[in-house]
Design an enzyme around this catalytic site. Sequence first.
Site, mmCIF file in Angstrom:
data_model
loop_
_atom_site.group_PDB
_atom_site.id
_atom_site.type_symbol
_atom_site.label_atom_id
_atom_site.label_comp_id
_atom_site.label_asym_id
_atom_site.label_seq_id
_atom_site.Cartn_x
_atom_site.Cartn_y
_atom_site.Cartn_z
ATOM 1 N N ASN A 151 -47.580 -15.971 -14.001
ATOM 2 C CA ASN A 151 -47.333 -15.149 -15.195
ATOM 3 C C ASN A 151 -45.890 -15.166 -15.701
ATOM 4 O O ASN A 151 -45.654 -14.912 -16.867
ATOM 5 C CB ASN A 151 -47.848 -13.725 -14.984
ATOM 6 N N GLU A 247 -44.033 -9.522 -3.250
ATOM 7 C CA GLU A 247 -43.979 -8.844 -4.553
ATOM 8 C C GLU A 247 -45.383 -8.950 -5.136
ATOM 9 O O GLU A 247 -45.779 -10.005 -5.634
ATOM 10 C CB GLU A 247 -42.959 -9.543 -5.472
ATOM 11 N N CYS A 281 -46.889 -7.853 -13.798
ATOM 12 C CA CYS A 281 -47.172 -7.010 -12.621
ATOM 13 C C CYS A 281 -46.893 -5.537 -12.897
ATOM 14 O O CYS A 281 -47.481 -4.665 -12.268
ATOM 15 C CB CYS A 281 -46.382 -7.512 -11.426
HETATM 16 P P1 NAP Z 1 -52.192 -15.480 -6.762
HETATM 17 O O1 NAP Z 1 -53.545 -15.972 -7.083
HETATM 18 O O2 NAP Z 1 -52.015 -14.584 -5.593
HETATM 19 O O3 NAP Z 1 -51.285 -16.787 -6.588
HETATM 20 C C1 NAP Z 1 -49.904 -16.716 -6.344
HETATM 21 C C2 NAP Z 1 -49.461 -17.966 -5.624
HETATM 22 O O4 NAP Z 1 -50.042 -17.986 -4.316
HETATM 23 C C3 NAP Z 1 -49.893 -19.256 -6.300
HETATM 24 O O5 NAP Z 1 -48.879 -20.206 -6.169
HETATM 25 C C4 NAP Z 1 -51.118 -19.637 -5.492
HETATM 26 O O6 NAP Z 1 -51.434 -21.004 -5.545
HETATM 27 C C5 NAP Z 1 -50.662 -19.241 -4.099
HETATM 28 N N1 NAP Z 1 -51.744 -19.090 -3.119
HETATM 29 C C6 NAP Z 1 -53.066 -18.871 -3.348
HETATM 30 N N2 NAP Z 1 -53.731 -18.783 -2.176
HETATM 31 C C7 NAP Z 1 -52.821 -18.964 -1.186
HETATM 32 C C8 NAP Z 1 -52.888 -18.985 0.238
HETATM 33 N N3 NAP Z 1 -54.027 -18.794 0.864
HETATM 34 N N4 NAP Z 1 -51.751 -19.188 0.942
HETATM 35 C C9 NAP Z 1 -50.566 -19.366 0.300
HETATM 36 N N5 NAP Z 1 -50.443 -19.359 -1.052
HETATM 37 C C10 NAP Z 1 -51.550 -19.160 -1.781
HETATM 38 O O7 NAP Z 1 -51.534 -14.728 -8.008
HETATM 39 P P2 NAP Z 1 -51.519 -15.151 -9.532
HETATM 40 O O8 NAP Z 1 -52.893 -14.981 -10.080
HETATM 41 O O9 NAP Z 1 -50.812 -16.452 -9.727
HETATM 42 O O10 NAP Z 1 -50.542 -14.013 -10.118
HETATM 43 C C11 NAP Z 1 -50.990 -12.759 -10.457
HETATM 44 C C12 NAP Z 1 -50.625 -11.720 -9.419
HETATM 45 O O11 NAP Z 1 -49.238 -11.745 -9.161
HETATM 46 C C13 NAP Z 1 -50.910 -10.311 -9.918
HETATM 47 O O12 NAP Z 1 -51.475 -9.553 -8.887
HETATM 48 C C14 NAP Z 1 -49.521 -9.779 -10.268
HETATM 49 O O13 NAP Z 1 -49.390 -8.384 -10.265
HETATM 50 C C15 NAP Z 1 -48.707 -10.428 -9.211
HETATM 51 N N6 NAP Z 1 -47.289 -10.436 -9.617
HETATM 52 C C16 NAP Z 1 -46.416 -9.607 -8.964
HETATM 53 C C17 NAP Z 1 -45.081 -9.572 -9.357
HETATM 54 C C18 NAP Z 1 -44.077 -8.686 -8.654
HETATM 55 O O14 NAP Z 1 -42.888 -8.961 -8.770
HETATM 56 N N7 NAP Z 1 -44.500 -7.664 -7.947
HETATM 57 C C19 NAP Z 1 -44.643 -10.390 -10.403
HETATM 58 C C20 NAP Z 1 -45.567 -11.207 -11.035
HETATM 59 C C21 NAP Z 1 -46.890 -11.234 -10.626
HETATM 60 P P3 NAP Z 1 -52.578 -21.545 -6.536
HETATM 61 O O15 NAP Z 1 -52.113 -21.243 -7.914
HETATM 62 O O16 NAP Z 1 -52.621 -22.979 -6.224
HETATM 63 O O17 NAP Z 1 -53.832 -20.799 -6.178
#
Ligand code: NAP
Length: 474
Positions: A151, A247, A281
């Site tokens: 994002n 995060e 987020c």
């Molecule tokens: P996500 O599906 O959790 O993916 C995040 C990253 O983790 C991607 O690079 C993903 O790779 C990787 N990943 C997936 N499965 C994994 C595993 N088993 N082991 C290690 N890495 C793995 O999240 P998203 O959909 O990209 O982002 C949305 C989420 O991020 C929301 O919940 C949002 O709130 C959160 N977020 C939090 C913050 C904060 O600062 N608190 C900021 C921004 C976003 P792939 O893409 O290859 O699956």
Amino acid sequence: MKRKLFISGSWVGAEHYAPLSSPYNKKVIAEIPIASEADVEKAIEAAHNAFLKMAKMPKHERGHILEKLVMLLDKRKEEAAEIIAKEAAKPIKTALEEVQRTIQTYKFSAEEAKRIHGEALSLDAAPGGENRTAYTVREPIGVIGAITPFNFPMNLVAHKVGPAIASGNTIVLKPASQTPLSAFFIAELLQEAGLPDGALNVVTGSGSIVGKKIVEDERVKMITFTGSPQVGKEIRNKAGLKRVTLELGSNSALIVDEGIDVKSIIPRCVKGAFSNQGQVCISLQRIYVHEHVYDEFVNAFVKESEKLTTGDPLDFQTDVSALISEHDVIRVISWIEEAKKTGAIVATGGNAKGNIVEPTVLLNTKPDMKVSCQEIFGPVVLIEKVSSIEQAVEYVNDSRYGLQAGIYTKNIHHALYAAEELKVGGVMINDIPTFRVDHMPYGGVKESGMGREGIKYAIEEMTELKLVVINRQV
Ligand code: NAP
């Protein structure tokens, strides 16, 4: 165009590739390498080998590389914004804001590189500590595994790469599969800025293979992860003794107290709810408004939301574009439908056109509806009526998440009550929970994660505190 992995300062091909398509119009943008375990192994080895050089590099040199990156990025900011808009469907004007913030993040990193230090201690405060001089230093910890979400594909990479370089660590970066191009772009610029080979490595591919290998490898000393709570928990369970910063997500809330000039805060609240299609987020998902200003607030909010323009992310008129995937469109619409069936009222929006979900305002929701208790990560906001500040705080806290919360109030007692009672990582008084500038400490409690980002705070997480004690009487 076929892209390559970035390992040890070289751009290298992979055995397999996957097409990367625009979330908006499905057109293929690039062919992305799928790193094998052997590729990730090479990336970790390269980062491991580069560590000593980075750790011993004078702080002014690390700062200089980051300053150069800032200059290069500033020169190419329109190109950078277009990359984000294409791969993430982020409206171009929002993408430009992200690039500006990325520049800030690296600027702060360049500055912080020069002020990493410990403190002098008075050991004679304890009996037996006399005649000793003591001080602490902060040392880099080694290879950092950075895993980032889709994002904010440029600025959230910066929140990991910037402080890691500033503090003399090396990095293996795995960007989200939908948004690898921003990470490749930054790697290109850092190479041009003179970063030593191996200090940053970018490996793309699935989270379950590439991410898993990074998380489990013994040479990786810390995982800094931004993403969903579900993946965050999995990483925490697999990371063993590694340091972990998580995060994660939230269903952020805002309280609007009585006595507030509603009109003056509406544009900001609407931006907080719908910017980047609500895929933020700290996106504004729940609003609790005092009954004295509730009707006025709802009417003005709906009116303002209906002014938003939906469409192509590359069009400067667009405010809201496509969600990141079709799967997410289906999920968001099904949560809205579920809420409607159990009594929620759609004040505006509620439908999808292609991959674009209309900015949606829900009323009459219940706390156990998915749209309220889970992170929706889409352009959907609910507005509920409250009769007191205590009730509003109770609703905000009734969440498994706790990233940031906001309160608009003219009453100092209510502001201080909220500051004390809200169970979140950051309380924004007279602002939306979506407020963030890049040097402030940022992170959550409960299922929103652990550890803090914001350059100085990320550097604390990425360094070991070492104590030196000198006995002056030998
Ligand atoms: P996500 O599906 O959790 O993916 C995040 C990253 O983790 C991607 O690079 C993903 O790779 C990787 N990943 C997936 N499965 C994994 C595993 N088993 N082991 C290690 N890495 C793995 O999240 P998203 O959909 O990209 O982002 C949305 C989420 O991020 C929301 O919940 C949002 O709130 C959160 N977020 C939090 C913050 C904060 O600062 N608190 C900021 C921004 C976003 P792939 O893409 O290859 O699956």
